[in-house]
Design an enzyme around this catalytic site. Sequence first.
Site, PDB file in Angstrom:
ATOM      1  N   HIS A 131      -7.250  31.318   7.343  1.00 50.10           N
ATOM      2  CA  HIS A 131      -6.487  31.056   6.130  1.00 50.10           C
ATOM      3  C   HIS A 131      -5.005  32.912   5.681  1.00 50.10           C
ATOM      4  O   HIS A 131      -4.733  31.989   4.763  1.00 50.10           O
ATOM      5  CB  HIS A 131      -7.581  31.588   4.431  1.00 50.10           C
ATOM      6  CG  HIS A 131      -8.423  30.714   5.056  1.00 50.10           C
ATOM      7  ND1 HIS A 131      -7.996  29.185   5.096  1.00 50.10           N
ATOM      8  CD2 HIS A 131     -10.347  31.001   4.743  1.00 50.10           C
ATOM      9  CE1 HIS A 131      -9.597  28.641   5.034  1.00 50.10           C
ATOM     10  NE2 HIS A 131     -10.494  29.750   4.834  1.00 50.10           N
TER      11      HIS A 131
HETATM   12 ZN    ZN Z   1     -14.513  29.212   6.401  1.00 49.37          ZN
END
Ligand code: ZN
Length: 369
Positions: A131
């Site tokens: 992320h």
């Molecule tokens: Zn995850």
Amino acid sequence: MRPLLIGGEIYRSSSYGRGHPLAIPRVSAALDLIRAMGWLAEEAYIDSPQATPEELAGFHHPDYIAAVMEAERDRQVSAERRRRFNIGCNGNPVFPEIFRRPATACGGTLKAVELLAEGGIVYSPAGGTHHGRPDRASGFCYFNDPVLGILAFLDRGLKRIYYVDVDAHHGDGVQDAFADDPRVLTLSIHEAGRWPYSGALDDRAGGMARNLPVPSGLNDSEMGWLVETVVLPLGWDFAPDAVVLQCGADALADDPLSGLALSNHALWDVVDRLIGLAPRLLVLGGGGYNPWAVARCWAGVWATLNRLDPTVAPSAAAQAVLRGLTWSRSQGRNPPAHWMTTIADSPRPGPIRDEIRTIAAAVLERGAA
Ligand SMILES: [Zn+2]
């Protein structure tokens, strides 16, 4: 060439802090379990280097890298930096190793790329922080080691990289980094309707992303079918020089943060099926928030890569490792016996639902190119 395993002791000695989902042993527990099973020849183990700020700058902005280093030094961040860099808030706490720990995960992934120059298999379970953004932290990820690893492969002259992400959450940071780069095909299988809420079926980013948002309750049969029907055919068409597998353990039924319902057999099967798809296989970790589930799953990933049987009964030493784990969440107060006495879960087969067939058909229609 025998598979290599990259780890480090910083994951044992540091913590995101009390109450954080990552305040559990993961890499250290998996490593301890692997060793207790006698699955690791010491010559196959490599201690991870720490990536330098210059190496991190291959993807991350220098002012963001500097802010994370200063947060480690000062143990705090200003309100302005919290806002600007998303550190010290939103699940990305300031902790004593806030720079060193993620920089070590990136160093491990970069080391793996170097070791894979001529081909082979490398496993770096501390990696998979998918992320992370160029200029800010996101979803417990400060830096994005999969992106840095893929960039390093490209710098070494590789022409095509296939990134496969089976974490329960969408691999948004990696997808967006290579959105329109024809050299990198990214495919993410993740739970629909869950944070970060991106990765819809028709989301192709700049053309090079494929997304399979799956309904909650995903079972082993469905995962195996998606691998067979979508992941492998796309890979064969793309003919990659390297496969990077983000093998988060949060799609397991025992994980507290997702509604997917896989047994660890399903993830071992993904690993097994990807061996040989390309001359190079880099397997990373990712999410996973139940210490027993993560340790058992990731130990079994290593066994699978080595053609060892992860379904064998754990040795007494391995059971001692599992009994030594603790988890402050309610599910951890009276852990079920099989978390201590087995490595393999009971398989979780089931019907292949129409929704699964529909998303597979939609992605296949578009092919790899
Ligand atoms: Zn995850």
